[in-house]
Scaffold this motif. Structure first.
Motif, mmCIF file in Angstrom:
data_model
loop_
_atom_site.group_PDB
_atom_site.id
_atom_site.type_symbol
_atom_site.label_atom_id
_atom_site.label_comp_id
_atom_site.label_asym_id
_atom_site.label_seq_id
_atom_site.Cartn_x
_atom_site.Cartn_y
_atom_site.Cartn_z
ATOM 1 N N UNK A 39 22.492 -18.253 4.346
ATOM 2 C CA UNK A 39 22.070 -19.603 4.795
ATOM 3 C C UNK A 39 23.366 -19.665 6.030
ATOM 4 N N UNK A 40 24.516 -19.000 5.943
ATOM 5 C CA UNK A 40 25.268 -19.059 7.157
ATOM 6 C C UNK A 40 24.651 -18.507 8.358
ATOM 7 N N UNK A 41 24.078 -17.364 8.262
ATOM 8 C CA UNK A 41 23.230 -16.663 9.310
ATOM 9 C C UNK A 41 22.481 -17.553 9.834
ATOM 10 N N UNK A 42 21.398 -18.231 8.875
ATOM 11 C CA UNK A 42 20.379 -19.240 9.261
ATOM 12 C C UNK A 42 21.020 -20.124 10.024
ATOM 13 N N UNK A 43 22.029 -20.869 9.721
ATOM 14 C CA UNK A 43 22.816 -22.005 10.271
ATOM 15 C C UNK A 43 23.201 -21.697 11.648
ATOM 16 N N UNK B 26 26.069 -8.262 14.387
ATOM 17 C CA UNK B 26 24.465 -7.959 14.506
ATOM 18 C C UNK B 26 23.627 -8.718 13.781
ATOM 19 N N UNK B 27 23.905 -9.537 12.518
ATOM 20 C CA UNK B 27 23.062 -10.476 11.850
ATOM 21 C C UNK B 27 23.326 -11.821 12.593
ATOM 22 N N UNK B 28 24.551 -12.190 13.235
ATOM 23 C CA UNK B 28 24.675 -13.512 13.929
ATOM 24 C C UNK B 28 24.110 -13.660 15.315
ATOM 25 N N UNK C 189 25.406 -30.332 15.235
ATOM 26 C CA UNK C 189 24.791 -31.637 14.845
ATOM 27 C C UNK C 189 23.207 -31.859 14.810
ATOM 28 N N UNK C 190 22.816 -31.478 15.975
ATOM 29 C CA UNK C 190 21.275 -31.235 16.069
ATOM 30 C C UNK C 190 20.494 -30.421 15.203
ATOM 31 N N UNK C 191 21.193 -29.333 14.795
ATOM 32 C CA UNK C 191 20.817 -28.266 13.679
ATOM 33 C C UNK C 191 20.760 -28.737 12.307
ATOM 34 N N UNK C 192 21.758 -29.601 12.055
ATOM 35 C CA UNK C 192 21.758 -30.169 10.647
ATOM 36 C C UNK C 192 20.500 -31.253 10.569
ATOM 37 N N UNK C 193 20.212 -32.270 11.709
ATOM 38 C CA UNK C 193 19.356 -32.946 11.759
ATOM 39 C C UNK C 193 17.849 -32.190 11.604
ATOM 40 N N UNK C 194 17.894 -31.287 12.201
ATOM 41 C CA UNK C 194 16.474 -30.716 12.229
ATOM 42 C C UNK C 194 16.007 -29.646 11.343
ATOM 43 N N UNK C 195 17.143 -28.930 10.903
ATOM 44 C CA UNK C 195 16.931 -27.879 9.671
ATOM 45 C C UNK C 195 17.764 -28.066 8.192
ATOM 46 N N UNK C 196 18.061 -29.161 8.021
ATOM 47 C CA UNK C 196 18.670 -29.537 6.712
ATOM 48 C C UNK C 196 18.074 -29.053 5.484
ATOM 49 N N UNK C 197 16.842 -29.021 5.567
ATOM 50 C CA UNK C 197 15.795 -28.706 4.684
ATOM 51 C C UNK C 197 15.998 -27.319 4.128
ATOM 52 N N UNK C 198 16.390 -26.436 5.084
ATOM 53 C CA UNK C 198 16.756 -24.929 4.844
ATOM 54 C C UNK C 198 18.021 -24.795 4.542
ATOM 55 N N UNK D 171 22.842 -26.347 0.431
ATOM 56 C CA UNK D 171 23.890 -27.494 0.166
ATOM 57 C C UNK D 171 23.661 -28.809 0.605
ATOM 58 N N UNK D 172 23.059 -28.827 1.512
ATOM 59 C CA UNK D 172 22.568 -30.264 2.107
ATOM 60 C C UNK D 172 21.334 -30.784 1.160
ATOM 61 N N UNK D 173 20.716 -30.006 0.951
ATOM 62 C CA UNK D 173 19.467 -30.586 0.276
ATOM 63 C C UNK D 173 19.786 -31.043 -0.847
ATOM 64 N N UNK D 174 20.923 -30.321 -1.697
ATOM 65 C CA UNK D 174 21.341 -30.826 -2.892
ATOM 66 C C UNK D 174 22.018 -32.269 -3.123
ATOM 67 N N UNK D 175 22.441 -32.519 -1.876
ATOM 68 C CA UNK D 175 23.105 -33.935 -1.708
ATOM 69 C C UNK D 175 22.457 -34.838 -1.879
ATOM 70 N N UNK D 176 21.017 -34.765 -1.722
ATOM 71 C CA UNK D 176 20.020 -36.014 -1.971
ATOM 72 C C UNK D 176 19.919 -36.886 -0.845
#
Length: 317
Positions: A3-7, A144-146, A260-269, A272-277
């Motif tokens: 999830x960290x790499x994705x973010x 490498x992953x990042x 901030x833009x990433x959180x707005x566009x990719x929160x569903x991935x 942790x953010x999905x679990x907040x509801x």
């Protein structure tokens, strides 16, 4: 960890175009010309380059096609920015009004031309540009992953532009003259610097980077272009102000707004953010709320180039 790499990877997709466009705005304003037209320049750069990809993706693909598209985006930005340069420098027009006019013109032009060429305004393209893994470098633990997996060459281009911009601005004669024209053009003129030429150069560099930024914004985040860059040109201006017109600070500002833009566009991935509801509408508001909050607390301390937005008249005293 995944999830960290994705973010991080998603943050890079949004940060790099902000960085490139804000650096472009820096060159223009450092020369003394406020470039509100960054949104329109991004739109035009994205339009011509994505149209090029659409027309030639049958014969070219991958990185060669993307590199050619980047060159076309940059050239389009230069040509389009000349309209703003002429109005602001030669005609001494109000730079905010000139930039706003170009922002209104760009999407209308893109829609009209796209409909004339293919009947619809949305231009589709096949994304053959993602690099799944960079050989050797992609095997480095963590780094490498990042940086070297699921990436685009545009990410590396953004950091190259940052380094070159810092060197040009602070380590070259041109950079010294550019900063002088933005701070005290009369003094620069008195020692033989052609203020008009330097300001034209600043705006043209701004146009080149703005056009490239338009393409860089579209490629990693979509497979079509619909005559808009989603207000990214205006967000880049906020990054420029927050970054105090300095390359390294602009990088950190771009990272913040990119996150901030990433959180707005990719929160569903992000589990942790999905679990907040929390409502998706609130997430979509985050970049713009952050922009208002940051500018409210930092704008009083902002020190723009003193002559930015002030037309220069060589004959005036």
């Amino acid at each position: 960890m995944s999830a960290l790499y994705f973010l991080f990877q998603q943050t890079m997709f949004f940060t790099i175009p902000l960085l490139i466009v804000a650096l472009g705005g820096m060159f223009s304003e450092r020369s003394g010309v406020v470039n509100i037209a960054l949104e329109g320049i991004m739109t035009m750069g994205a339009f011509t380059s994505i149209l090029f990809i659409n027309l030639f993706q049958g014969t070219l693909s991958g990185q060669p096609l993307l590199i050619l598209a980047i060159l076309i985006a940059g050239l389009t930005g230069v040509v389009f920015s000349l309209l703003h340069a002429y109005a602001s420098i030669n005609m001494k027009a109000d730079q905010t009004i000139s930039g706003t006019a170009l922002n209104l013109f760009a999407p209308a032009f893109a829609i009209f031309v796209a409909r004339q060429i293919q009947g619809v305004q949305q231009i589709n393209f096949n994304n053959t540009f993602r690099i799944a893994k960079v050989p050797v470098l992609g095997d480095i633990p963590v780094i490498g992953d990042l940086f070297f997996k699921n990436t685009y060459i545009t990410t590396y281009l953004g950091f190259i532009i940052l380094i070159v911009s810092a060197i040009v601005l602070y380590k070259t004669k041109f950079g010294l003259r550019l900063r002088a024209c933005g701070e005290h053009p009369q003094a620069a003129d008195s020692v033989g610097v052609n203020v008009y030429k330097i300001r034209y150069a600043g705006v043209m560099i701004s146009g080149c980077l703005g056009g490239i930024g338009g393409l860089v914004f579209v490629i990693p985040t979509s497979t079509n272009f619909n005559a808009t860059v989603a207000g990214y040109g205006f967000l880049a201006i906020a990054v420029l102000i927050f970054g105090q017109w300095k390359p390294v600070r602009i990088l950190f500002a771009a990272l913040f707004f990119g996150l901030m833009k990433t959180i707005a566009a990719s929160y569903s991935g992000i589990p942790f953010l999905v679990s907040l509801g929390i409502s998706s509408n609130l997430y979509k508001m985050i970049p713009y709320i952050a922009t208002l909050v940051v500018l409210a607390f930092t704008s009083k301390k902002s020190q723009a180039p003193r002559a930015a937005g002030v037309p220069y008249d060589k004959g005036a005293r």
